[in-house]
Design a protein around this motif. Structure first.
Motif, PDB file in Angstrom:
ATOM      1  N   LEU A 221       0.810  -1.220   0.000  1.00 31.57           N
ATOM      2  CA  LEU A 221       0.000   0.000   0.000  1.00 31.57           C
ATOM      3  C   LEU A 221       0.842   1.268   0.000  1.00 31.57           C
ATOM      4  O   LEU A 221       0.390   2.300  -0.506  1.00 31.57           O
ATOM      5  N   LEU A 222       2.042   1.228   0.590  1.00 30.29           N
ATOM      6  CA  LEU A 222       2.826   2.453   0.747  1.00 30.29           C
ATOM      7  C   LEU A 222       3.882   2.669  -0.331  1.00 30.29           C
ATOM      8  O   LEU A 222       4.350   3.799  -0.497  1.00 30.29           O
ATOM      9  N   ILE A 223       4.276   1.617  -1.022  1.00 32.04           N
ATOM     10  CA  ILE A 223       5.320   1.811  -2.028  1.00 32.04           C
ATOM     11  C   ILE A 223       4.981   1.153  -3.356  1.00 32.04           C
ATOM     12  O   ILE A 223       5.552   1.495  -4.382  1.00 32.04           O
ATOM     13  N   GLY A 224       4.068   0.195  -3.367  1.00 27.55           N
ATOM     14  CA  GLY A 224       3.610  -0.378  -4.625  1.00 27.55           C
ATOM     15  C   GLY A 224       4.487  -1.502  -5.154  1.00 27.55           C
ATOM     16  O   GLY A 224       5.416  -1.977  -4.490  1.00 27.55           O
ATOM     17  N   ASP A 225       4.199  -1.912  -6.391  1.00 28.64           N
ATOM     18  CA  ASP A 225       4.848  -3.080  -6.978  1.00 28.64           C
ATOM     19  C   ASP A 225       6.264  -2.812  -7.463  1.00 28.64           C
ATOM     20  O   ASP A 225       7.010  -3.759  -7.722  1.00 28.64           O
ATOM     21  N   ARG A 226       6.640  -1.551  -7.600  1.00 32.22           N
ATOM     22  CA  ARG A 226       7.979  -1.284  -8.139  1.00 32.22           C
ATOM     23  C   ARG A 226       9.071  -1.636  -7.136  1.00 32.22           C
ATOM     24  O   ARG A 226      10.227  -1.806  -7.506  1.00 32.22           O
ATOM     25  N   PHE A 227       8.727  -1.738  -5.856  1.00 29.21           N
ATOM     26  CA  PHE A 227       9.685  -2.093  -4.800  1.00 29.21           C
ATOM     27  C   PHE A 227       9.298  -3.472  -4.295  1.00 29.21           C
ATOM     28  O   PHE A 227       8.455  -3.611  -3.437  1.00 29.21           O
ATOM     29  N   GLN A 228       9.919  -4.494  -4.853  1.00 27.08           N
ATOM     30  CA  GLN A 228       9.563  -5.865  -4.517  1.00 27.08           C
ATOM     31  C   GLN A 228      10.371  -6.365  -3.312  1.00 27.08           C
ATOM     32  O   GLN A 228      11.574  -6.130  -3.218  1.00 27.08           O
TER      33      GLN A 228
END
Length: 276
Positions: A221-228
């Motif tokens: 929720l806070l950083i999304g899919d770009r930070f796996q």
């Protein structure tokens, strides 16, 4: 057979059955799936996982974010634990309520609240502009700094409470005795106070790091899919890519990291306890 008829064993039977069905069996399935291949048992899923540079970046993201969350929680939670232990009765009750009450709110609700706080027009951005740190409002949402801030806020009670429980047992007269012998405040803290609080610090670090390394909802929720991270990659493998083997492999690696933290902290806590 006599041991099986022991009333204590019978009392533990429902819990053992519950853990076996809902924890041990799914965990065994994950382990078996991560080592299975077309020809049977194999290490190929792990060799493929560790052979991909992207997966090493995922591991780095997981450990790095967990480390920063733990550091922030320790920096805030250590003095807060002292303040809580040394406060008067009324203030201590108020502080405990303020620390424990947020635990009743779900992680999803907290993460959505932090989405509002970390926006460009959110409280944090406006506060930093008012302090003169930023010239204009900036967005912290979907950044690593925003992830660390949000996760640290959620996990902070798990750092404060272990430290508080240890500080509460320290006799304040020990520091006073050191002062009568000419020890400076910094010397008393380094040689007397801090060593006595290490068991609480180790427990708090273990709690926060183990939860931070496996968090899923907060980074989603806070950083999304770009930070796996390993947890988000596990979720994507099962829910979106339908790759059960990759999901099982990442889940086992994540479990191994969490177990390593718990075992290391337990060993360190016993070692510190034996030297006191």
């Amino acid at each position: 057979m006599k041991a099986l008829r022991d009333p204590v064993v019978l009392l533990a039977a429902p819990a053992v059955l519950y853990l076996t069905l809902l924890y041990a069996l799914p965990l065994g399935w994950l382990l078996a799936k991560s080592f299975s291949g077309p020809a049977g048992l194999t290490l190929q899923p792990y060799t493929e996982f560790f052979g991909d540079p992207f997966n090493w970046r995922v591991i780095g993201n997981t450990l790095g974010s967990a480390l920063w969350v733990t550091v922030v929680c320790l920096a805030i939670g250590y003095p807060a634990g002292f303040a809580l232990a040394r406060a008067g009765t009324a203030m201590q009750i108020a502080m405990l309520v303020a620390i424990i009450l947020p635990l009743s709110v779900g992680v999803v609700v907290k993460a959505f609240a932090w989405q509002i706080v970390l926006r460009r027009d959110g409280v944090v951005s406006q506060f930093l502009v008012a302090l003169g740190i930023w010239d204009e409002p900036q967005r912290l949402l979907f950044t690593e700094a925003g992830l660390v801030l949000g996760a640290a806020n959620i996990f902070l009670p798990f750092m404060i409470l272990p430290i508080y429980s240890v500080v509460k047992l320290i006799d304040p007269r020990l520091s006073e005795a050191g002062a009568t012998l000419g020890a400076t405040p910094s010397y008393r803290f380094v040689r007397i106070t801090f060593p006595l609080t290490l068991p609480g610090v180790v427990s708090g670090v273990a709690f926060v790091f183990s939860m931070s390394v496996s968090m899923y909802v907060i980074p989603s929720l806070l950083i999304g899919d770009r930070f796996q991270t390993l947890s988000t990659l596990t979720g994507r493998s099962f829910l979106f890519m339908r790759n059960e083997q990759l999901g099982s492999t990442t889940a086992v690696i994540l479990l191994a990291l969490a177990i390593a933290v718990v075992v290391a902290s337990s060993w360190l806590a016993r070692r510190l306890g034996s030297t006191e």
